[in-house]
Design a protein around this motif. Structure first.
Motif, PDB file in Angstrom:
ATOM      1  N   TYR A   1       0.807  -1.209   0.000  1.00 60.25           N
ATOM      2  CA  TYR A   1       0.000   0.000   0.000  1.00 60.25           C
ATOM      3  C   TYR A   1       0.851   1.275   0.000  1.00 60.25           C
ATOM      4  O   TYR A   1       0.857   2.026   0.971  1.00 60.25           O
ATOM      5  CB  TYR A   1      -0.938  -0.008   1.210  1.00 60.25           C
ATOM      6  N   PRO A   2       1.560   1.544  -1.097  1.00 58.56           N
ATOM      7  CA  PRO A   2       2.335   2.772  -1.212  1.00 58.56           C
ATOM      8  C   PRO A   2       1.511   3.858  -1.919  1.00 58.56           C
ATOM      9  O   PRO A   2       0.289   3.728  -2.063  1.00 58.56           O
ATOM     10  CB  PRO A   2       3.509   2.336  -2.074  1.00 58.56           C
ATOM     11  N   ASN A   3       2.190   4.898  -2.404  1.00 57.94           N
ATOM     12  CA  ASN A   3       1.548   5.981  -3.157  1.00 57.94           C
ATOM     13  C   ASN A   3       2.113   6.020  -4.574  1.00 57.94           C
ATOM     14  O   ASN A   3       3.088   6.714  -4.843  1.00 57.94           O
ATOM     15  CB  ASN A   3       1.778   7.325  -2.466  1.00 57.94           C
ATOM     16  N   PRO A   4       1.515   5.270  -5.512  1.00 56.34           N
ATOM     17  CA  PRO A   4       2.047   5.236  -6.876  1.00 56.34           C
ATOM     18  C   PRO A   4       2.020   6.579  -7.609  1.00 56.34           C
ATOM     19  O   PRO A   4       2.706   6.745  -8.618  1.00 56.34           O
ATOM     20  CB  PRO A   4       1.142   4.218  -7.582  1.00 56.34           C
ATOM     21  N   LEU A   5       1.226   7.543  -7.124  1.00 55.08           N
ATOM     22  CA  LEU A   5       1.176   8.864  -7.753  1.00 55.08           C
ATOM     23  C   LEU A   5       2.003   9.877  -6.972  1.00 55.08           C
ATOM     24  O   LEU A   5       1.786  11.094  -7.075  1.00 55.08           O
ATOM     25  CB  LEU A   5      -0.275   9.351  -7.862  1.00 55.08           C
ATOM     26  N   ASP A   6       2.956   9.400  -6.209  1.00 53.44           N
ATOM     27  CA  ASP A   6       3.818  10.278  -5.411  1.00 53.44           C
ATOM     28  C   ASP A   6       4.423  11.368  -6.297  1.00 53.44           C
ATOM     29  O   ASP A   6       4.866  11.094  -7.415  1.00 53.44           O
ATOM     30  CB  ASP A   6       4.940   9.447  -4.768  1.00 53.44           C
ATOM     31  N   PRO A   7       4.443  12.627  -5.820  1.00 54.04           N
ATOM     32  CA  PRO A   7       5.028  13.703  -6.635  1.00 54.04           C
ATOM     33  C   PRO A   7       6.519  13.523  -6.908  1.00 54.04           C
ATOM     34  O   PRO A   7       7.046  14.109  -7.859  1.00 54.04           O
ATOM     35  CB  PRO A   7       4.765  14.966  -5.803  1.00 54.04           C
ATOM     36  N   ASP A   8       7.198  12.724  -6.095  1.00 50.66           N
ATOM     37  CA  ASP A   8       8.600  12.389  -6.345  1.00 50.66           C
ATOM     38  C   ASP A   8       8.633  11.297  -7.422  1.00 50.66           C
ATOM     39  O   ASP A   8       8.245  10.159  -7.175  1.00 50.66           O
ATOM     40  CB  ASP A   8       9.259  11.900  -5.056  1.00 50.66           C
ATOM     41  N   LYS A   9       9.087  11.648  -8.613  1.00 55.85           N
ATOM     42  CA  LYS A   9       9.041  10.737  -9.756  1.00 55.85           C
ATOM     43  C   LYS A   9       9.791   9.438  -9.477  1.00 55.85           C
ATOM     44  O   LYS A   9       9.344   8.354  -9.859  1.00 55.85           O
ATOM     45  CB  LYS A   9       9.622  11.426 -10.988  1.00 55.85           C
ATOM     46  N   GLU A  10      10.924   9.521  -8.806  1.00 54.82           N
ATOM     47  CA  GLU A  10      11.706   8.317  -8.518  1.00 54.82           C
ATOM     48  C   GLU A  10      10.938   7.369  -7.605  1.00 54.82           C
ATOM     49  O   GLU A  10      10.926   6.154  -7.820  1.00 54.82           O
ATOM     50  CB  GLU A  10      13.046   8.708  -7.891  1.00 54.82           C
ATOM     51  N   LYS A  11      10.288   7.924  -6.589  1.00 58.27           N
ATOM     52  CA  LYS A  11       9.493   7.094  -5.688  1.00 58.27           C
ATOM     53  C   LYS A  11       8.306   6.478  -6.423  1.00 58.27           C
ATOM     54  O   LYS A  11       8.013   5.287  -6.268  1.00 58.27           O
ATOM     55  CB  LYS A  11       8.994   7.922  -4.497  1.00 58.27           C
ATOM     56  N   SER A  12       7.624   7.287  -7.204  1.00 52.33           N
ATOM     57  CA  SER A  12       6.476   6.797  -7.958  1.00 52.33           C
ATOM     58  C   SER A  12       6.869   5.625  -8.845  1.00 52.33           C
ATOM     59  O   SER A  12       6.186   4.591  -8.868  1.00 52.33           O
ATOM     60  CB  SER A  12       5.893   7.929  -8.804  1.00 52.33           C
ATOM     61  N   GLU A  13       7.954   5.763  -9.568  1.00 55.29           N
ATOM     62  CA  GLU A  13       8.401   4.696 -10.464  1.00 55.29           C
ATOM     63  C   GLU A  13       8.757   3.435  -9.687  1.00 55.29           C
ATOM     64  O   GLU A  13       8.448   2.319 -10.124  1.00 55.29           O
ATOM     65  CB  GLU A  13       9.599   5.178 -11.281  1.00 55.29           C
ATOM     66  N   PHE A  14       9.385   3.595  -8.530  1.00 59.30           N
ATOM     67  CA  PHE A  14       9.738   2.436  -7.714  1.00 59.30           C
ATOM     68  C   PHE A  14       8.484   1.703  -7.246  1.00 59.30           C
ATOM     69  O   PHE A  14       8.396   0.472  -7.331  1.00 59.30           O
ATOM     70  CB  PHE A  14      10.573   2.866  -6.503  1.00 59.30           C
ATOM     71  N   TYR A  15       7.500   2.465  -6.741  1.00 57.39           N
ATOM     72  CA  TYR A  15       6.271   1.854  -6.243  1.00 57.39           C
ATOM     73  C   TYR A  15       5.548   1.097  -7.360  1.00 57.39           C
ATOM     74  O   TYR A  15       5.057  -0.026  -7.159  1.00 57.39           O
ATOM     75  CB  TYR A  15       5.333   2.917  -5.664  1.00 57.39           C
ATOM     76  N   ILE A  16       5.478   1.702  -8.527  1.00 55.87           N
ATOM     77  CA  ILE A  16       4.784   1.080  -9.650  1.00 55.87           C
ATOM     78  C   ILE A  16       5.479  -0.218 -10.067  1.00 55.87           C
ATOM     79  O   ILE A  16       4.821  -1.243 -10.304  1.00 55.87           O
ATOM     80  CB  ILE A  16       4.694   2.065 -10.832  1.00 55.87           C
TER      81      ILE A  16
END
Length: 303
Positions: free
Chosen positions: A79-94
């Motif tokens: 349960y992360p945040n795939p739409l995180d404003p931090d692009k690197e985090k978003s890509e990792f979660y996805i």
């Protein structure tokens, strides 16, 4: 008729084998198993728990443990945040969600449960467009693997860093309709938790009828709204100032009506208790008591 389980996040210090053994010894038929990455740095309550590492799967050993204990995995949870404003985090979660979907297929587990995510600083319409863009590859993997996705309807709007919009879009029927119009595949559905509509002053029963074909997984969690606190701070304060998650039966969810609706729609998926009640967190013994207390309350509706 129903398969009762619990979310493994409440037992973070146990191994996978110990969680499954606990389930078997306490009259549960299934468990939603947490699959956060081993490198996870998320310090939220109940986050960061890894009972199955999808980067190091041993399907034969997992199956042996399940068969020995006569327990099955209701779904894999992350349960992360795939739409995180931090692009690197978003890509990792996805990418990790995709890994879990592939792992679910290898293990013959029907559903992966997660959040849509949200950029809390953007308005709804911009988030919906972001969702369509970023979720397309996730949905494609789910279709390739023929694994269901269950989106939990939690607003993730409890702390200052989640303000003002929260970190999960999928909080209402209006948004669900948009989601399912964008990706009409029947594999895309809900991991429905009735406590979240109660927090938003919404009917928690009606969605069971309206979205019966999209109910891939269900969380059993209650919530208590403290009216005297709400009267003081108002509904636009942080929700943590006027509510608490509770064990089923100890809050404001209308459980008899909820289970009546499940019968009406002939729901046959898993029912998984999610324990987030702080009153049962004082010790390992309290945690076990919380799981068993919730089980005992729910069992009256499953006879």
């Amino acid at each position: 008729m129903y398969n009762l389980g619990f979310v493994s996040a409440i037992l973070p210090d146990l191994s996978f084998e110990e969680v499954i053994s606990f389930a078997s010894g306490n009259d549960f038929e299934c468990v939603e198993i947490m699959c956060w990455p081993g490198t996870n740095a998320d310090k939220r309550r109940y986050a960061g728990v890894t009972h199955l590492d999808v980067d190091q799967l041993n399907p034969a050993a997992i199956q042996e443990t399940l068969e020995k204990n006569n327990v099955f995995i209701s779904g894999l949870g992350y349960y992360p945040n795939p739409l995180d404003p931090d692009k690197e985090k978003s890509e990792f979660y996805i990418e990790h969600i995709k890994k879990i979907i592939r792992a679910a297929n290898r293990l013959n587990i029907p559903v992966v449960n997660t959040f849509i995510g949200r950029n809390p600083g953007l308005p709804l319409q911009e988030n919906l467009e972001l969702f369509k863009k970023l979720w397309k590859p996730i949905i494609e993997v789910a279709e390739q693997e023929q694994v269901k996705i269950g989106i939990e309807n939690c607003p993730m709007l409890y702390t200052h860093d989640e303000w003002p919009g929260g970190k999960n879009l999928a909080i209402s029927p209006a948004v669900w309709d948009y989601m399912f119009d964008a990706f009409p595949t029947p594999l895309f559905g809900l991991n429905y938790d009735p406590s979240h509509p109660v927090l938003q002053r919404m009917d928690e029963i009606r969605p069971l009828y309206q979205y019966k074909d999209r109910l891939h997984h269900i969380h059993l969690k209650d919530i208590r709204i403290y009216q005297e606190k709400l009267d003081r701070v108002g509904m636009f304060a942080l929700p943590s100032e006027y509510h608490s998650p509770k064990l089923p039966g100890l809050g404001d969810v209308r459980w008899p009506a909820f289970f009546s609706a499940l019968g009406d729609i002939r729901y046959r998926g898993p029912l998984v208790i999610e324990v987030e009640d702080k009153a049962y967190e004082g010790s390992p013994e309290d945690v076990v008591a919380g799981i068993r207390t919730a089980r005992n309350y729910v069992k009256q509706f499953l006879k």
